[in-house]
Design a protein around this motif. Structure first.
Motif, mmCIF file in Angstrom:
data_model
loop_
_atom_site.group_PDB
_atom_site.id
_atom_site.type_symbol
_atom_site.label_atom_id
_atom_site.label_comp_id
_atom_site.label_asym_id
_atom_site.label_seq_id
_atom_site.Cartn_x
_atom_site.Cartn_y
_atom_site.Cartn_z
ATOM 1 N N THR A 6 0.848 -1.201 0.000
ATOM 2 C CA THR A 6 0.000 0.000 0.000
ATOM 3 C C THR A 6 0.877 1.242 0.000
ATOM 4 O OG1 THR A 6 -0.116 -0.129 2.410
ATOM 5 C CG2 THR A 6 -1.943 -1.102 1.170
ATOM 6 N N ARG A 7 2.059 1.106 -0.606
ATOM 7 C CA ARG A 7 3.007 2.227 -0.547
ATOM 8 C C ARG A 7 2.439 3.497 -1.166
ATOM 9 N NH1 ARG A 7 8.033 1.950 -4.349
ATOM 10 N NH2 ARG A 7 7.667 4.147 -4.043
ATOM 11 N N TRP A 58 -1.091 -3.311 4.594
ATOM 12 C CA TRP A 58 -1.035 -1.978 5.215
ATOM 13 C C TRP A 58 0.057 -1.898 6.275
ATOM 14 C CZ3 TRP A 58 -3.798 1.913 3.122
ATOM 15 C CH2 TRP A 58 -4.789 1.549 2.206
ATOM 16 N N GLY A 60 4.030 -2.334 7.345
ATOM 17 C CA GLY A 60 5.393 -2.426 6.841
ATOM 18 C C GLY A 60 6.235 -1.340 7.479
ATOM 19 N N PHE A 61 7.529 -1.408 7.218
ATOM 20 C CA PHE A 61 8.460 -0.526 7.915
ATOM 21 C C PHE A 61 9.482 0.032 6.936
ATOM 22 C CE2 PHE A 61 6.891 -3.815 10.680
ATOM 23 C CZ PHE A 61 6.522 -3.129 11.824
ATOM 24 N N LEU A 62 9.729 1.316 7.044
ATOM 25 C CA LEU A 62 10.874 1.884 6.334
ATOM 26 C C LEU A 62 12.107 1.561 7.160
ATOM 27 C CD1 LEU A 62 9.661 5.435 5.244
ATOM 28 C CD2 LEU A 62 10.315 3.546 3.727
ATOM 29 N N LYS A 99 11.391 5.872 11.833
ATOM 30 C CA LYS A 99 10.069 6.444 12.072
ATOM 31 C C LYS A 99 10.086 7.881 11.573
ATOM 32 C CE LYS A 99 7.557 8.026 15.941
ATOM 33 N NZ LYS A 99 7.505 7.964 17.395
ATOM 34 N N VAL A 100 9.393 8.129 10.481
ATOM 35 C CA VAL A 100 9.397 9.461 9.892
ATOM 36 C C VAL A 100 8.380 10.322 10.625
ATOM 37 C CG1 VAL A 100 9.171 10.793 7.765
ATOM 38 C CG2 VAL A 100 9.934 8.411 7.659
ATOM 39 N N GLY A 153 18.026 12.775 0.117
ATOM 40 C CA GLY A 153 17.388 13.847 -0.642
ATOM 41 C C GLY A 153 16.799 14.894 0.283
ATOM 42 N N LEU A 154 17.306 14.939 1.533
ATOM 43 C CA LEU A 154 16.737 15.887 2.512
ATOM 44 C C LEU A 154 17.748 16.956 2.890
ATOM 45 C CD1 LEU A 154 14.979 13.297 4.806
ATOM 46 C CD2 LEU A 154 13.871 14.862 3.226
ATOM 47 N N GLU B 57 4.379 2.463 16.159
ATOM 48 C CA GLU B 57 4.301 3.835 15.643
ATOM 49 C C GLU B 57 4.969 3.973 14.281
ATOM 50 O OE1 GLU B 57 5.983 6.194 18.753
ATOM 51 O OE2 GLU B 57 4.286 5.868 20.096
ATOM 52 N N SER B 58 5.695 2.937 13.842
ATOM 53 C CA SER B 58 6.432 3.012 12.572
ATOM 54 C C SER B 58 5.815 2.130 11.497
ATOM 55 C CB SER B 58 7.887 2.556 12.785
ATOM 56 O OG SER B 58 8.456 3.130 13.935
ATOM 57 N N ALA B 59 4.686 1.505 11.770
ATOM 58 C CA ALA B 59 4.259 0.346 10.975
ATOM 59 C C ALA B 59 3.289 0.649 9.838
ATOM 60 C CB ALA B 59 3.627 -0.695 11.895
ATOM 61 N N SER B 60 2.896 1.897 9.671
ATOM 62 C CA SER B 60 1.935 2.186 8.597
ATOM 63 C C SER B 60 2.683 2.449 7.296
ATOM 64 C CB SER B 60 1.084 3.404 8.969
ATOM 65 O OG SER B 60 0.499 3.944 7.805
ATOM 66 N N VAL B 61 2.572 1.535 6.339
ATOM 67 C CA VAL B 61 3.282 1.688 5.060
ATOM 68 C C VAL B 61 2.893 3.006 4.407
ATOM 69 C CG1 VAL B 61 3.526 0.780 2.723
ATOM 70 C CG2 VAL B 61 3.430 -0.787 4.653
ATOM 71 N N ALA B 62 1.579 3.177 4.194
ATOM 72 C CA ALA B 62 1.113 4.356 3.468
ATOM 73 C C ALA B 62 1.458 5.628 4.249
ATOM 74 C CB ALA B 62 -0.385 4.252 3.225
ATOM 75 N N GLN B 64 3.848 6.192 6.546
ATOM 76 C CA GLN B 64 5.284 6.488 6.612
ATOM 77 C C GLN B 64 5.809 7.012 5.275
ATOM 78 O OE1 GLN B 64 7.932 5.908 9.414
ATOM 79 N NE2 GLN B 64 6.012 6.860 9.956
ATOM 80 N N ILE B 65 5.329 6.430 4.172
ATOM 81 C CA ILE B 65 5.817 6.896 2.872
ATOM 82 C C ILE B 65 5.276 8.290 2.576
ATOM 83 C CG2 ILE B 65 5.707 6.418 0.379
ATOM 84 C CD1 ILE B 65 6.738 3.807 1.010
ATOM 85 N N ALA B 67 4.614 10.487 4.853
ATOM 86 C CA ALA B 67 5.386 11.390 5.715
ATOM 87 C C ALA B 67 6.768 11.653 5.121
ATOM 88 C CB ALA B 67 5.514 10.789 7.117
ATOM 89 N N LEU B 68 7.380 10.624 4.536
ATOM 90 C CA LEU B 68 8.707 10.796 3.927
ATOM 91 C C LEU B 68 8.628 11.755 2.735
ATOM 92 C CD1 LEU B 68 11.706 9.909 3.796
ATOM 93 C CD2 LEU B 68 10.991 8.034 2.301
ATOM 94 N N LEU B 71 8.159 15.231 4.010
ATOM 95 C CA LEU B 71 9.403 15.732 4.594
ATOM 96 C C LEU B 71 10.341 16.206 3.487
ATOM 97 C CD1 LEU B 71 10.782 15.947 7.339
ATOM 98 C CD2 LEU B 71 11.632 13.628 7.036
ATOM 99 N N ARG B 72 10.448 15.401 2.434
ATOM 100 C CA ARG B 72 11.321 15.797 1.320
ATOM 101 C C ARG B 72 10.820 17.078 0.665
ATOM 102 N NH1 ARG B 72 12.644 9.718 -0.986
ATOM 103 N NH2 ARG B 72 14.609 9.532 0.142
ATOM 104 N N VAL B 75 11.578 20.086 2.979
ATOM 105 C CA VAL B 75 13.000 20.434 3.022
ATOM 106 C C VAL B 75 13.415 21.093 1.710
ATOM 107 C CG1 VAL B 75 15.341 19.497 3.156
ATOM 108 C CG2 VAL B 75 13.606 18.720 4.753
ATOM 109 N N GLU B 79 14.989 24.801 1.088
ATOM 110 C CA GLU B 79 16.212 25.036 0.319
ATOM 111 C C GLU B 79 15.950 26.092 -0.746
ATOM 112 O OE1 GLU B 79 19.419 23.556 0.536
ATOM 113 O OE2 GLU B 79 18.615 23.107 2.521
#
Lengths: 155, 82
Positions: A6-7, A58, A60-62, A99-100, A153-154, B57-62, B64-65, B67-68, B71-72, B75, B79
């Motif tokens: 579900t990425r 649903w 998964g982990f980065l 953890k983002v 990329g940050l 708290e880190s386990a939501s694929v959708a 976390q991506i 949020a990443l 964040l990008r 940032v 810049e």
């Protein structure tokens, strides 16, 4: 192998290499029933890898390869862990869960309990490293780790 | 659960090579000394709870991506402002 992720916020099927399908016999702490993961490597995600649960699309982990953060990270395995993963250090990948948060300052990485994967055995464990003074939430983008900003990329 | 009473300086032995000794009792706090081979993990239970909570708290694929990506974007916007 085709797996479901579900990425992108919805269920979709994608292909991952057979070598990137990993058994996690104990799951992760709090996710004990998630005993199979696909590793999704994608240019969009670099340097992160997505560990996609094959039990629930649903979940998964980065994660990020610990050697990018701490080249001298000293992994210690118990006898039981060694029996499962093998003792060949060159075969082991050590991944730390990220953890983002809403900003770089509250984005953290778990160096206390990394995921250790035997590539040859395609088997992974979450392994608590109590001999180290790392926490479950080390700042990802501060101090020694600031080089990762650019990698991500940050920066 | 096996329940044992021990006095200060008394020990219990687990298997062949693990010894747990009561070093002291002060108010509600018991100090234990644990002797075990290095390959045996000795952990406070709350530490495992911390790992579990961090995993959750880190386990939501959708999530976390998303949020990443956010964040990008934020940032690179900062810049651009410089």
């Amino acid at each position: 192998m085709l797996i479901t992720t579900t990425r992108n916020g919805r269920e979709e099927r994608i292909e991952v290499a057979d070598d990137d399908v990993v058994e996690m016999p104990h799951g992760l702490l709090g996710f004990e029933e998630h005993n199979r993961f696909g590793l999704i490597r994608d240019a969009d995600l670099e340097p992160f890898i997505l560990l996609q649960s094959l039990v629930d699309p649903w979940v998964g982990f980065l994660a990020v390869d610990v050697t990018l953060l701490q080249p001298d990270y000293e992994l210690v395995l118990s006898e039981a862990e060694e029996a499962l993963l093998g003792t060949h250090l060159g075969d082991l990948s050590v991944l730390a869960i990220v953890k983002v948060g809403s900003g770089p300052e509250d984005t953290s990485v778990n160096l206390f309990a990394p995921i250790v994967i035997s590539r040859r055995r395609r088997l992974g464990l979450q392994v608590v490293q109590s001999h180290l003074s790392y926490s479950v939430a080390e700042p990802l983008f501060s101090g020694e780790q600031s080089g990762l900003l650019a990698l991500s990329g940050l920066g | 659960m096996l329940v044992l009473s021990r006095r200060v300086n008394e020990t219990i032995v687990l298997g062949d090579d693990i010894r747990i000794t009561v070093l002291g009792v002060d108010g509600g706090v018991v100090r234990l000394g644990v002797e075990a081979p290095p390959a045996v993990k000795v952990l406070r239970q709350e530490v495992l709870e911390q790992v579990k909570r961090q995993n959750q708290e880190s386990a939501s694929v959708a999530g976390q991506i998303r949020a990443l990506q956010a964040l990008r974007r934020s940032v690179s916007r900062q810049e651009g402002d410089k």
